[in-house]
Design a protein around this motif. Structure first.
Motif, PDB file in Angstrom:
ATOM      1  N   GLU A  17       0.826  -1.301  -0.138  1.00 27.16           N
ATOM      2  CA  GLU A  17      -0.041  -0.169   0.136  1.00 27.16           C
ATOM      3  C   GLU A  17       1.023   1.277  -0.006  1.00 27.16           C
ATOM      4  OE1 GLU A  17      -0.663  -2.541   1.904  1.00 27.16           O
ATOM      5  OE2 GLU A  17      -2.551  -3.158   1.625  1.00 27.16           O
ATOM      6  N   VAL A  18       2.011   1.169   0.774  1.00 26.19           N
ATOM      7  CA  VAL A  18       2.846   2.353   0.884  1.00 26.19           C
ATOM      8  C   VAL A  18       3.405   2.461  -0.374  1.00 26.19           C
ATOM      9  CG1 VAL A  18       5.144   3.258   1.792  1.00 26.19           C
ATOM     10  CG2 VAL A  18       3.408   2.274   3.385  1.00 26.19           C
ATOM     11  N   SER A  19       4.156   1.422  -1.073  1.00 24.56           N
ATOM     12  CA  SER A  19       4.676   1.644  -2.428  1.00 24.56           C
ATOM     13  C   SER A  19       3.703   2.175  -3.448  1.00 24.56           C
ATOM     14  CB  SER A  19       5.231   0.355  -2.928  1.00 24.56           C
ATOM     15  OG  SER A  19       4.192  -0.535  -3.242  1.00 24.56           O
ATOM     16  N   ARG A  20       2.385   1.903  -3.613  1.00 24.58           N
ATOM     17  CA  ARG A  20       1.454   2.244  -4.403  1.00 24.58           C
ATOM     18  C   ARG A  20       1.218   3.956  -4.158  1.00 24.58           C
ATOM     19  NH1 ARG A  20       0.468  -0.031  -8.983  1.00 24.58           N
ATOM     20  NH2 ARG A  20      -1.643   1.044  -9.065  1.00 24.58           N
ATOM     21  N   ALA A  21       1.221   4.428  -2.914  1.00 19.98           N
ATOM     22  CA  ALA A  21       0.766   5.737  -2.813  1.00 19.98           C
ATOM     23  C   ALA A  21       2.227   6.566  -2.975  1.00 19.98           C
ATOM     24  CB  ALA A  21       0.601   6.002  -1.196  1.00 19.98           C
ATOM     25  N   LEU A  22       3.293   5.940  -2.831  1.00 22.36           N
ATOM     26  CA  LEU A  22       4.380   6.826  -3.200  1.00 22.36           C
ATOM     27  C   LEU A  22       4.653   6.768  -4.747  1.00 22.36           C
ATOM     28  CD1 LEU A  22       7.146   5.172  -0.698  1.00 22.36           C
ATOM     29  CD2 LEU A  22       5.863   7.480  -0.654  1.00 22.36           C
ATOM     30  N   ALA A  23       4.008   5.658  -5.477  1.00 25.97           N
ATOM     31  CA  ALA A  23       4.473   6.050  -6.912  1.00 25.97           C
ATOM     32  C   ALA A  23       3.529   7.033  -7.373  1.00 25.97           C
ATOM     33  CB  ALA A  23       3.987   4.436  -7.348  1.00 25.97           C
ATOM     34  N   ALA A  24       2.550   7.558  -6.562  1.00 26.75           N
ATOM     35  CA  ALA A  24       1.836   8.537  -7.092  1.00 26.75           C
ATOM     36  C   ALA A  24       2.359  10.218  -6.634  1.00 26.75           C
ATOM     37  CB  ALA A  24       0.307   8.497  -6.596  1.00 26.75           C
ATOM     38  N   CYS A  25       3.239   9.944  -6.003  1.00 28.14           N
ATOM     39  CA  CYS A  25       3.874  11.287  -5.457  1.00 28.14           C
ATOM     40  C   CYS A  25       5.165  11.906  -6.196  1.00 28.14           C
ATOM     41  CB  CYS A  25       4.059  10.854  -3.812  1.00 28.14           C
ATOM     42  SG  CYS A  25       2.612  10.621  -3.070  1.00 28.14           S
ATOM     43  N   GLY A  27       7.092  13.812  -3.859  1.00 25.10           N
ATOM     44  CA  GLY A  27       7.828  13.828  -2.427  1.00 25.10           C
ATOM     45  C   GLY A  27       7.264  13.108  -1.377  1.00 25.10           C
ATOM     46  N   ALA A  28       7.934  12.958  -0.231  1.00 29.61           N
ATOM     47  CA  ALA A  28       7.487  12.092   0.943  1.00 29.61           C
ATOM     48  C   ALA A  28       7.769  12.988   2.260  1.00 29.61           C
ATOM     49  CB  ALA A  28       7.792  10.807   0.858  1.00 29.61           C
ATOM     50  N   LEU A  29       6.777  13.125   2.938  1.00 29.25           N
ATOM     51  CA  LEU A  29       7.278  13.612   4.670  1.00 29.25           C
ATOM     52  C   LEU A  29       7.240  12.228   5.261  1.00 29.25           C
ATOM     53  CD1 LEU A  29       4.316  16.160   4.869  1.00 29.25           C
ATOM     54  CD2 LEU A  29       6.694  16.619   4.129  1.00 29.25           C
ATOM     55  N   LEU A  30       8.591  12.113   5.987  1.00 29.29           N
ATOM     56  CA  LEU A  30       8.982  10.835   6.643  1.00 29.29           C
ATOM     57  C   LEU A  30       8.772  11.186   8.007  1.00 29.29           C
ATOM     58  CD1 LEU A  30      10.326   8.159   6.241  1.00 29.29           C
ATOM     59  CD2 LEU A  30      12.367   9.253   6.891  1.00 29.29           C
ATOM     60  N   LEU A  31       7.680  10.680   8.627  1.00 27.82           N
ATOM     61  CA  LEU A  31       7.325  10.981  10.063  1.00 27.82           C
ATOM     62  C   LEU A  31       7.956  10.202  10.862  1.00 27.82           C
ATOM     63  CD1 LEU A  31       3.338  11.386   9.629  1.00 27.82           C
ATOM     64  CD2 LEU A  31       5.278  13.184   9.781  1.00 27.82           C
ATOM     65  N   VAL A  32       8.843  10.928  11.917  1.00 31.32           N
ATOM     66  CA  VAL A  32       9.533  10.090  12.904  1.00 31.32           C
ATOM     67  C   VAL A  32       9.022  10.469  14.271  1.00 31.32           C
ATOM     68  CG1 VAL A  32      11.730   9.962  13.979  1.00 31.32           C
ATOM     69  CG2 VAL A  32      11.459  10.299  11.399  1.00 31.32           C
ATOM     70  N   ASP A  33       8.679   9.412  15.164  1.00 25.78           N
ATOM     71  CA  ASP A  33       8.213   9.662  16.265  1.00 25.78           C
ATOM     72  C   ASP A  33       9.017  10.040  17.096  1.00 25.78           C
ATOM     73  OD1 ASP A  33       7.347   9.005  19.084  1.00 25.78           O
ATOM     74  OD2 ASP A  33       5.668   7.753  18.229  1.00 25.78           O
ATOM     75  N   ALA A  34       8.600  11.249  17.867  1.00 27.11           N
ATOM     76  CA  ALA A  34       9.852  12.054  18.865  1.00 27.11           C
ATOM     77  C   ALA A  34      10.093  11.216  20.151  1.00 27.11           C
ATOM     78  CB  ALA A  34       9.091  13.484  19.379  1.00 27.11           C
ATOM     79  N   SER A  35       9.126  10.213  20.585  1.00 27.68           N
ATOM     80  CA  SER A  35       9.561   9.296  21.708  1.00 27.68           C
ATOM     81  C   SER A  35      10.290   8.058  21.462  1.00 27.68           C
ATOM     82  CB  SER A  35       8.172   9.254  22.355  1.00 27.68           C
ATOM     83  OG  SER A  35       7.375   8.486  21.825  1.00 27.68           O
ATOM     84  N   GLN A  36      10.347   7.655  20.179  1.00 27.61           N
ATOM     85  CA  GLN A  36      10.628   6.074  19.676  1.00 27.61           C
ATOM     86  C   GLN A  36      11.763   6.467  18.614  1.00 27.61           C
ATOM     87  OE1 GLN A  36       7.825   3.471  18.769  1.00 27.61           O
ATOM     88  NE2 GLN A  36       6.398   4.221  20.156  1.00 27.61           N
ATOM     89  N   GLY A  37      12.016   7.739  18.226  1.00 25.88           N
ATOM     90  CA  GLY A  37      13.084   7.744  17.389  1.00 25.88           C
ATOM     91  C   GLY A  37      12.755   7.228  15.983  1.00 25.88           C
ATOM     92  N   ILE A  38      13.704   6.867  15.254  1.00 25.11           N
ATOM     93  CA  ILE A  38      13.678   6.084  13.919  1.00 25.11           C
ATOM     94  C   ILE A  38      13.682   4.646  14.207  1.00 25.11           C
ATOM     95  CG2 ILE A  38      14.968   5.637  11.699  1.00 25.11           C
ATOM     96  CD1 ILE A  38      16.290   8.388  11.996  1.00 25.11           C
ATOM     97  N   GLN A  39      12.577   3.911  13.529  1.00 26.60           N
ATOM     98  CA  GLN A  39      12.265   2.541  14.009  1.00 26.60           C
ATOM     99  C   GLN A  39      12.520   1.989  12.361  1.00 26.60           C
ATOM    100  OE1 GLN A  39       8.254   3.655  15.303  1.00 26.60           O
ATOM    101  NE2 GLN A  39       8.790   2.437  16.994  1.00 26.60           N
ATOM    102  N   ALA A  40      12.509   0.491  12.456  1.00 26.61           N
ATOM    103  CA  ALA A  40      12.712  -0.148  11.248  1.00 26.61           C
ATOM    104  C   ALA A  40      11.671   0.251  10.153  1.00 26.61           C
ATOM    105  CB  ALA A  40      12.667  -1.612  11.652  1.00 26.61           C
ATOM    106  N   GLN A  41      10.507   0.324  10.518  1.00 26.25           N
ATOM    107  CA  GLN A  41       9.493   0.687   9.412  1.00 26.25           C
ATOM    108  C   GLN A  41       9.734   2.025   8.945  1.00 26.25           C
ATOM    109  OE1 GLN A  41       8.324  -0.335  12.387  1.00 26.25           O
ATOM    110  NE2 GLN A  41       6.770   1.340  13.123  1.00 26.25           N
ATOM    111  N   THR A  42      10.548   2.931   9.667  1.00 28.83           N
ATOM    112  CA  THR A  42      10.626   4.101   8.944  1.00 28.83           C
ATOM    113  C   THR A  42      11.748   4.049   8.020  1.00 28.83           C
ATOM    114  OG1 THR A  42      10.244   5.165  11.091  1.00 28.83           O
ATOM    115  CG2 THR A  42      11.511   6.667   9.562  1.00 28.83           C
ATOM    116  N   ILE A  43      12.709   3.165   8.261  1.00 32.92           N
ATOM    117  CA  ILE A  43      13.662   3.088   7.310  1.00 32.92           C
ATOM    118  C   ILE A  43      13.542   2.311   5.980  1.00 32.92           C
ATOM    119  CG2 ILE A  43      16.200   1.759   7.135  1.00 32.92           C
ATOM    120  CD1 ILE A  43      16.666   2.665   9.908  1.00 32.92           C
TER     121      ILE A  43
END
Length: 182
Positions: A17-25, A27-43
């Protein structure tokens, strides 16, 4: 400015689902949780955005949560993709290119999502790559080979907003009376 924003699931189980949405864009805003930092799914989502050659703007969210580690997360983002701090909307307007497309070319659109509405059938979300889609137009879905008429076309604001046409570069919805999403 008109900004078409598409929200995608963040969890790695939704990579299709993410790949389909990104194909339509562009640019991307990469949201990073302030309390958890960069997680595996973020990368993982970052790599999908890079593979689509998108302009990437990292954003720290949940900054109001107890345990938010804003300086640490800011450093993590800087180490990962090497960027400077700036205003989000200003960065979007300055760094993400406007959609390309030719309104004079034949209609071509990329479907990136759909939802079922018990009264209206399948509502399809798409990005117009080329051409113009008008209410009443006959269209063909390439994957199924089925033809439909555009009963309603429009854009998504806080609610579905019908329009007489949607043009190259626009993100919108179409209602055709489709009852099966296959």
């Amino acid at each position: 400015y008109v900004l078409n924003l598409i929200d995608t699931p963040g969890h790695v189980d939704f990579s299709y689902e993410v790949s389909r949405a990104l194909a339509a864009c562009e640019g991307a805003l990469l949201l990073v949780d302030a309390s958890q930092g960069i997680q595996a799914q973020t990368i993982s989502n970052l790599y999908l955005a890079i593979e689509n050659d998108l302009e990437i703007i990292p954003v720290i969210n949940k900054i109001d949560m107890d345990g938010a580690k804003i300086p640490e997360v800011t450093d993590q983002i800087g180490d990962l993709i090497g960027c400077k701090q700036e205003e989000i909307l200003e960065a979007i307007v300055e760094r993400i290119p406007a959609p390309a497309g030719d309104t004079e070319a034949p209609l071509q659109a990329l479907i990136f999502d759909s939802v079922f509405n018990s009264f209206r059938g399948i509502i399809v979300y798409y990005r117009i790559l080329n051409g113009v889609l008008k209410k009443g137009d006959k269209i063909r879905f390439v994957a199924s080979g089925n033809d439909y008429f555009a009963d309603e076309v429009g854009v998504l604001k806080l609610a579905m907003t019908p329009k007489s046409e949607v043009r190259a570069g626009d993100v919108g919805y179409i209602i055709t009376g489709i009852k099966n999403a296959k």
